[in-house]
Scaffold this motif. Structure first.
Motif, mmCIF file in Angstrom:
data_model
loop_
_atom_site.group_PDB
_atom_site.id
_atom_site.type_symbol
_atom_site.label_atom_id
_atom_site.label_comp_id
_atom_site.label_asym_id
_atom_site.label_seq_id
_atom_site.Cartn_x
_atom_site.Cartn_y
_atom_site.Cartn_z
ATOM 1 N N VAL A 239 5.897 15.878 2.094
ATOM 2 C CA VAL A 239 5.996 15.005 3.265
ATOM 3 C C VAL A 239 5.204 13.713 3.106
ATOM 4 C CG1 VAL A 239 5.325 14.804 5.700
ATOM 5 C CG2 VAL A 239 6.535 16.833 4.897
ATOM 6 N N VAL A 240 3.971 13.808 2.641
ATOM 7 C CA VAL A 240 3.094 12.624 2.610
ATOM 8 C C VAL A 240 3.676 11.505 1.724
ATOM 9 C CG1 VAL A 240 0.806 11.764 1.988
ATOM 10 C CG2 VAL A 240 1.032 13.936 3.201
ATOM 11 N N PRO A 241 4.070 11.795 0.470
ATOM 12 C CA PRO A 241 4.660 10.712 -0.333
ATOM 13 C C PRO A 241 5.950 10.157 0.267
ATOM 14 C CG PRO A 241 4.053 12.560 -1.734
ATOM 15 C CD PRO A 241 3.951 13.037 -0.329
ATOM 16 N N LEU A 242 6.783 11.027 0.859
ATOM 17 C CA LEU A 242 8.042 10.556 1.440
ATOM 18 C C LEU A 242 7.795 9.645 2.645
ATOM 19 C CD1 LEU A 242 10.443 13.641 1.235
ATOM 20 C CD2 LEU A 242 10.865 11.356 0.294
ATOM 21 N N ILE A 243 6.771 9.941 3.444
ATOM 22 C CA ILE A 243 6.445 9.065 4.568
ATOM 23 C C ILE A 243 6.018 7.700 4.048
ATOM 24 C CG2 ILE A 243 4.804 8.665 6.446
ATOM 25 C CD1 ILE A 243 4.822 11.655 6.981
ATOM 26 N N PHE A 244 5.128 7.689 3.053
ATOM 27 C CA PHE A 244 4.706 6.425 2.447
ATOM 28 C C PHE A 244 5.908 5.679 1.851
ATOM 29 C CE2 PHE A 244 0.234 8.186 1.828
ATOM 30 C CZ PHE A 244 -0.317 7.354 2.787
ATOM 31 N N PHE A 245 6.782 6.431 1.185
ATOM 32 C CA PHE A 245 7.952 5.848 0.529
ATOM 33 C C PHE A 245 8.857 5.142 1.532
ATOM 34 C CE2 PHE A 245 12.428 6.565 -0.767
ATOM 35 C CZ PHE A 245 12.459 5.806 -1.923
ATOM 36 N N TYR B 144 0.832 -1.207 0.000
ATOM 37 C CA TYR B 144 0.000 0.000 0.000
ATOM 38 C C TYR B 144 0.868 1.259 0.000
ATOM 39 C CZ TYR B 144 -4.764 -1.787 0.808
ATOM 40 O OH TYR B 144 -5.982 -2.356 0.674
ATOM 41 N N CYS B 145 1.844 1.302 0.900
ATOM 42 C CA CYS B 145 2.675 2.501 1.059
ATOM 43 C C CYS B 145 3.508 2.777 -0.187
ATOM 44 C CB CYS B 145 3.576 2.350 2.283
ATOM 45 S SG CYS B 145 2.713 2.431 3.865
ATOM 46 N N SER B 146 4.140 1.750 -0.734
ATOM 47 C CA SER B 146 4.990 1.943 -1.909
ATOM 48 C C SER B 146 4.176 2.385 -3.119
ATOM 49 C CB SER B 146 5.747 0.651 -2.230
ATOM 50 O OG SER B 146 6.686 0.363 -1.222
ATOM 51 N N LEU B 147 3.019 1.766 -3.327
ATOM 52 C CA LEU B 147 2.159 2.168 -4.440
ATOM 53 C C LEU B 147 1.644 3.593 -4.242
ATOM 54 C CD1 LEU B 147 0.015 -1.030 -5.167
ATOM 55 C CD2 LEU B 147 1.706 0.020 -6.672
ATOM 56 N N SER B 148 1.248 3.908 -3.013
ATOM 57 C CA SER B 148 0.727 5.251 -2.733
ATOM 58 C C SER B 148 1.780 6.319 -2.986
ATOM 59 C CB SER B 148 0.236 5.338 -1.281
ATOM 60 O OG SER B 148 -0.832 4.439 -1.052
ATOM 61 N N ALA B 149 3.020 6.051 -2.557
ATOM 62 C CA ALA B 149 4.104 7.016 -2.775
ATOM 63 C C ALA B 149 4.318 7.263 -4.262
ATOM 64 C CB ALA B 149 5.391 6.514 -2.130
ATOM 65 N N GLY B 150 4.391 6.186 -5.037
ATOM 66 C CA GLY B 150 4.618 6.330 -6.471
ATOM 67 C C GLY B 150 3.502 7.072 -7.172
ATOM 68 N N ASP C 23 12.771 5.705 12.239
ATOM 69 C CA ASP C 23 11.360 5.962 11.980
ATOM 70 C C ASP C 23 11.227 6.944 10.812
ATOM 71 O OD1 ASP C 23 8.412 5.993 13.112
ATOM 72 O OD2 ASP C 23 8.967 8.084 12.741
ATOM 73 N N PRO C 24 10.342 6.656 9.825
ATOM 74 C CA PRO C 24 10.232 7.526 8.647
ATOM 75 C C PRO C 24 9.937 8.982 8.977
ATOM 76 C CG PRO C 24 9.082 5.451 8.263
ATOM 77 C CD PRO C 24 9.502 5.449 9.701
ATOM 78 N N ILE C 25 8.993 9.224 9.889
ATOM 79 C CA ILE C 25 8.612 10.602 10.212
ATOM 80 C C ILE C 25 9.735 11.319 10.960
ATOM 81 C CG2 ILE C 25 7.010 12.034 11.534
ATOM 82 C CD1 ILE C 25 4.836 9.992 10.937
#
Length: 300
Positions: free
Chosen positions: A222-228, A9-15, A172-174
């Motif tokens: 920020v949002v895509p990088l967190i997902f990434f 989910y996270c990788s697809l969302s970031a892309g 931690d990503p954030i």
């Protein structure tokens, strides 16, 4: 199992989110593209500070930075990320958008190779076949412009090293993003001060709409990088890197649908090989392929 589903989910969302960022850039009317980089840094830092403050993470971040090795690593990752942003802006300013797109097309392959060399990840024969097919797709894409400009290699290289180093750090990503943006913040503020002193109008020319767009740059950064980073944390770099091709695919669909860009036969060949390679990779991992199908159904 749940971690892998979340990672997909996270990788697809970031892309996908990165794939629609050109809409934002298209809306902004800015004379100096480097102002975008400055605003991304400032408003990303502000947003991440708020998130970390609300989440009570500031003490953890301070404790993490007391380790000299962590501080130096974050300084390196912040430099790589800023350099990547700067090269991308340069490519847009110098009308090398195609070269920039090729760089992010090459990026996943560079990351897979670095994952093998630096992190000790391994590829079985099916994964090797998948990467080979993707590689052929990238070659076709490169042949379309009859060159691999330094901009492409620089974008792919800086982002690949950034990705592998951050995964190796395991932070931690954030929290990691907050530290990186805080390290870049003084330079971003200094750039805006320089703009003001030289008589340039800040916030993309001024006006309420442009002020809102400038502040919103923090969200789209920020949002895509967190997902990434979350996707990279939960998945192998090979799997996460292959899923990154959702980015150029989203950009392609957006370009054709919204900006009336041409879709050539060579484009079809390149993307077909890439997605056939991705299909081979996931089908050869039955459990992962079932999870990928479930995620796709929920997303689309």
């Amino acid at each position: 199992r749940q971690n892998r589903i979340s990672g997909i989910y996270c990788s697809l969302s970031a892309g996908i989110l990165w794939g629609i960022v050109p809409v934002y850039i298209h809306i902004i009317d800015v004379e100096d593209p480097y102002e975008i980089v400055a605003h991304r840094s400032i408003w990303s830092a502000a947003l991440l500070f708020f998130i970390c403050w609300i989440g009570g993470q500031l003490d953890d971040i301070w404790a993490m930075l007391k380790t000299r090795r962590n501080y130096y690593n974050f300084f390196l990752t912040a430099s790589l990320l800023s350099l990547n942003w700067g090269i991308y802006v340069y490519s847009v300013q110098s009308e090398q958008v195609v070269a920039a797109a090729l760089g992010y097309f090459i990026y996943p392959l560079c990351t897979v190779m670095l994952g093998i060399i630096v992190l000790g990840e391994t590829l079985d024969r099916w994964a090797g076949l998948a990467i080979g097919l993707v590689g052929f797709g990238v070659v076709i894409k490169a042949m379309m412009i009859m060159d691999i400009p330094w901009v492409s290699l620089a974008l792919a290289g800086t982002f690949s090293f950034y990705t592998v180093l951050r995964k190796k750090m395991g932070t931690d990503p954030i929290q990691g993003l907050f530290v990186e943006t805080m390290l870049v913040l003084p330079f971003a503020i200094a750039f805006l001060i320089w703009m003001a002193l030289t008589g340039q109008v800040l916030f993309f020319g001024g006006g309420l709409t442009n002020i809102v767009l400038a502040i919103f740059s923090g969200v789209i950064t920020v949002v895509p990088l967190i997902f990434f980073h979350k996707g990279n944390q939960l998945l192998s770099l090979t799997m996460a890197s292959l899923l990154f091709y959702s980015n150029p695919t989203a950009q392609l669909l957006l370009g054709v649908a919204a900006f009336s860009e041409r879709f050539l036969v060579k484009d079809l060949m390149a993307f077909s090989l890439v997605w056939i390679g991705i299909a081979v990779y996931f089908v050869s991992r039955r459990r992962a392929s079932r999870q990928m199908i479930n995620v796709s159904k929920k997303l689309f």
